[in-house]
Write an enzyme that holds these catalytic residues in place. Sequence first.
Site, short mmCIF file in Angstrom:
data_model
loop_
_atom_site.label_atom_id
_atom_site.label_comp_id
_atom_site.label_asym_id
_atom_site.label_seq_id
_atom_site.Cartn_x
_atom_site.Cartn_y
_atom_site.Cartn_z
N SER A 299 0.66 -1.09 0.18
CA SER A 299 0.14 -0.19 -0.06
C SER A 299 0.93 1.27 -0.15
CB SER A 299 -0.93 0.28 1.17
OG SER A 299 -2.10 1.28 0.76
N HIS B 217 3.20 14.61 5.71
CA HIS B 217 2.71 16.01 5.05
C HIS B 217 3.13 16.68 6.59
CE1 HIS B 217 0.31 14.23 1.91
NE2 HIS B 217 0.04 13.39 2.57
N CYS C 208 -1.94 -3.69 3.99
CA CYS C 208 -2.59 -4.55 3.10
C CYS C 208 -1.98 -6.06 4.02
CB CYS C 208 -2.66 -4.67 2.09
SG CYS C 208 -4.06 -3.74 1.60
#
Length: 136
Positions: free
Chosen positions: A66, A71, A86
């Site tokens: 995944s 940020h 996953c």
Amino acid sequence: MEEYSTFGRHVAMDAWGVDFGLLNDATTLEKHMKDAAEKSGATVLSSQAKVFDPQGATVLVLLSESHISIHTYPEKGFAALDCYTCGYDVDPMVAIQYMLTVLKPTQAFEKVMRRGDGPIEVVKPVSPVKKRLVHQ
């Protein structure tokens, strides 16, 4: 191991009190994000990093399992981290904990979620990370 959905586990972490220079250095963050992914057992497929004007960065590492992302808001000493994996073989918390050792926040708050089992289930609610986990 705690029981999780076959679809995946998702860890979101807010880190506060992080050094401005580190949060504004997309190249260094990208290197550490790849290291974090590998330490968790994930397979890195690619990555992208973007520096914003006047400050801030986003790094996204695409994983076979995944993704992991960060940020940053250097002017606030803040970073939002996110890792979704996953299956059972990769532990996203390992990646997030590694990034905490890199970022050295004064405060961090996490949410661990189970995904793919109907409504998103929070298996560990938002709580301050203990000082022993946050290297000062």
